[in-house]
Scaffold this motif. Structure first.
Motif, short mmCIF file in Angstrom:
data_model
loop_
_atom_site.label_atom_id
_atom_site.label_comp_id
_atom_site.label_asym_id
_atom_site.label_seq_id
_atom_site.Cartn_x
_atom_site.Cartn_y
_atom_site.Cartn_z
N GLU A 16 -4.58 8.82 10.15
CA GLU A 16 -3.26 9.00 10.77
C GLU A 16 -3.22 8.27 12.09
O GLU A 16 -2.29 7.35 12.09
CB GLU A 16 -3.17 10.55 11.23
N LYS A 17 -4.04 8.39 12.88
CA LYS A 17 -4.17 7.53 14.20
C LYS A 17 -3.99 5.86 13.98
O LYS A 17 -3.29 5.24 14.78
CB LYS A 17 -5.29 7.67 15.06
N PHE A 18 -4.87 5.64 12.86
CA PHE A 18 -4.88 3.97 12.63
C PHE A 18 -3.97 3.74 11.42
O PHE A 18 -4.56 3.00 10.85
CB PHE A 18 -6.32 3.52 12.51
N ALA A 19 -2.75 4.44 11.24
CA ALA A 19 -2.20 4.30 10.06
C ALA A 19 -1.82 2.88 9.86
O ALA A 19 -1.36 2.31 8.90
CB ALA A 19 -0.95 5.39 9.62
N HIS A 20 -1.52 2.26 11.18
CA HIS A 20 -0.83 0.80 11.09
C HIS A 20 -1.51 -0.22 11.57
O HIS A 20 -1.99 0.16 12.83
CB HIS A 20 0.51 0.86 11.85
N GLY A 21 -1.64 -1.48 10.74
CA GLY A 21 -2.67 -2.39 11.32
C GLY A 21 -4.09 -2.22 11.41
O GLY A 21 -4.35 -1.25 10.55
N ASP A 22 -4.90 -3.31 12.01
CA ASP A 22 -6.14 -3.06 11.82
C ASP A 22 -6.91 -2.05 12.60
O ASP A 22 -6.44 -1.41 13.55
CB ASP A 22 -6.87 -4.55 12.50
N ILE A 23 -7.80 -1.72 12.34
CA ILE A 23 -8.65 -0.75 12.80
C ILE A 23 -9.55 -1.20 13.80
O ILE A 23 -10.35 -2.14 13.48
CB ILE A 23 -9.40 0.34 11.84
#
Ligand code: FMN
Ligand code: PMP
Length: 211
Positions: free
Chosen positions: A158-165
């Motif tokens: 959820e925290k890194f749902a958007h873009g690169d991790i």
């Protein structure tokens, strides 16, 4: 259970000093390439031995991700048991157990963290699910249930749902600078061939060792 008669003879090949590269990293690359081409399972898997403050050794398998003249690189969690032991004692030994080709390689050296930039570059190349697992896992620490671990994975997803991790700052590589590398080729009747390279300044000295 009787284990005493479980044994085999090693008959595949011999190893002669004239066939060895002068530099052990070059020799290692030849053997690793052969292990990969012969489709050994997990050819890059190596056992890593570290010791704690009391002198107690411990070991685990990791994957070799890079090798060159500077050394052998693997990636792990910087809060893991191995990383904590390396923080107190940089001395390390690596071992490649290539049973199917009757070979082993042992490396002794000193481990140092690689740069955050180098670590991030590798981290970004990994599958997303593995990146999330690295974020979610407090490696080597107790976790109450598998469910707790999976909840943590879901939170990270959820925290890194958007873009690169991004690469976690608690995860990265170690480079092992070797000072000793031994190549072992199994021989008939336990008369194996062993060659040990020891660093002598810029050069390497080679000894044949008794099996
Ligand atoms: C084939 C194989 C490859 C593995 N590769 C890695 C690796 O590259 N990095 C890593 O941190 N753990 C890897 N593991 C898990 C480690 O063996 C180990 O359980 C983990 O790193 C925690 O070790 P520690 O508690 O001694 O620090 C691998 C396990 C296996 C069986
Ligand atoms: C916990 C852990 N971390 C890192 C790795 C390294 O491999 P990769 O980067 O290819 O996932 C592994 C491989 N089994 C692993 O189990």
């Amino acid at each position: 259970m009787n284990l005493e008669d479980l044994r085999r003879d090693y008959l595949m090949a011999g190893l002669d000093e004239k066939d060895l590269a002068a530099n052990p990293i070059a020799q290692f690359e030849i053997w690793l390439k052969q292990a990969i081409e012969l489709q050994l399972k997990d050819p890059t898997a190596m056992t890593v031995a570290t010791v704690d403050a009391s002198g107690q050794p411990s070991q685990r398998i990791v994957l070799l991700k890079h090798v060159d003249a500077a050394g052998f690189v693997f990636f792990t969690n910087y809060g893991s048991r191995k990383a904590r032991e390396l923080a107190g004692n940089q001395k390390i030994s690596l071992h490649f157990p290539w049973h199917d080709i009757e070979r082993q390689v042992k490396v002794c050296g000193v481990a140092e963290k690689i740069s955050a930039v180098e670590s991030a570059k590798y981290f970004l190349s990994r599958p997303k699910e593995s990146q999330l697992a690295a974020w979610a896992s407090h490696q080597s620490h107790p976790v109450s249930t598998r469910q707790m671990l999976m909840q943590q994975v879901a939170r990270m997803k959820e925290k890194f749902a958007h873009g690169d991790i991004p690469a976690p700052d608690f995860w990265g590589g170690f480079r092992v600078a070797p000072h000793e590398i031994e190549f072992w080729q199994g021989g008939a009747n336990r008369l194996h061939d062993r060659f040990s390279y020891r660093r002598t300044g810029e050069q390497w000295a080679i000894d044949r060792l008794a099996p």
